[in-house]
Motif scaffolding. Structure first.
Motif, PDB file in Angstrom:
ATOM      1  N   PRO A   1       0.841  -1.199   0.000  1.00 41.65           N
ATOM      2  CA  PRO A   1       0.000   0.000   0.000  1.00 41.65           C
ATOM      3  C   PRO A   1       0.876   1.249   0.000  1.00 41.65           C
ATOM      4  O   PRO A   1       1.957   1.264   0.594  1.00 41.65           O
ATOM      5  CB  PRO A   1      -0.789  -0.115   1.308  1.00 41.65           C
ATOM      6  N   LEU A   2       0.410   2.275  -0.678  1.00 42.11           N
ATOM      7  CA  LEU A   2       1.146   3.540  -0.665  1.00 42.11           C
ATOM      8  C   LEU A   2       1.057   4.157   0.724  1.00 42.11           C
ATOM      9  O   LEU A   2       0.012   4.066   1.379  1.00 42.11           O
ATOM     10  CB  LEU A   2       0.568   4.505  -1.692  1.00 42.11           C
ATOM     11  N   PRO A   3       2.123   4.800   1.181  1.00 41.37           N
ATOM     12  CA  PRO A   3       2.070   5.447   2.490  1.00 41.37           C
ATOM     13  C   PRO A   3       1.056   6.596   2.469  1.00 41.37           C
ATOM     14  O   PRO A   3       0.824   7.218   1.423  1.00 41.37           O
ATOM     15  CB  PRO A   3       3.481   5.998   2.700  1.00 41.37           C
ATOM     16  N   GLU A   4       0.480   6.878   3.613  1.00 36.77           N
ATOM     17  CA  GLU A   4      -0.430   8.013   3.733  1.00 36.77           C
ATOM     18  C   GLU A   4       0.366   9.308   3.584  1.00 36.77           C
ATOM     19  O   GLU A   4       1.516   9.389   4.026  1.00 36.77           O
ATOM     20  CB  GLU A   4      -1.122   8.000   5.092  1.00 36.77           C
TER      21      GLU A   4
END
Length: 42
Positions: free
Chosen positions: A31-34
């Motif tokens: 998942p892409l980081p926030e």
């Protein structure tokens, strides 16, 4: 940090790096980081 002969070239190279990172995350299923806000103390 990216480099270029001009600001525009450096910005373009930076965008290319971001695109490569996003592609790598997608290919590996990570998942892409926030997004994070950077606050300067200066």
């Amino acid at each position: 940090m990216t480099h270029g002969e001009t600001y525009e070239e450096a910005a373009r190279r930076g965008q290319e790096v971001i695109e490569m990172i996003v592609e790598d995350y997608r290919e590996t299923g990570k998942p892409l980081p926030e997004p994070q806000r950077v606050v300067s103390a200066a």
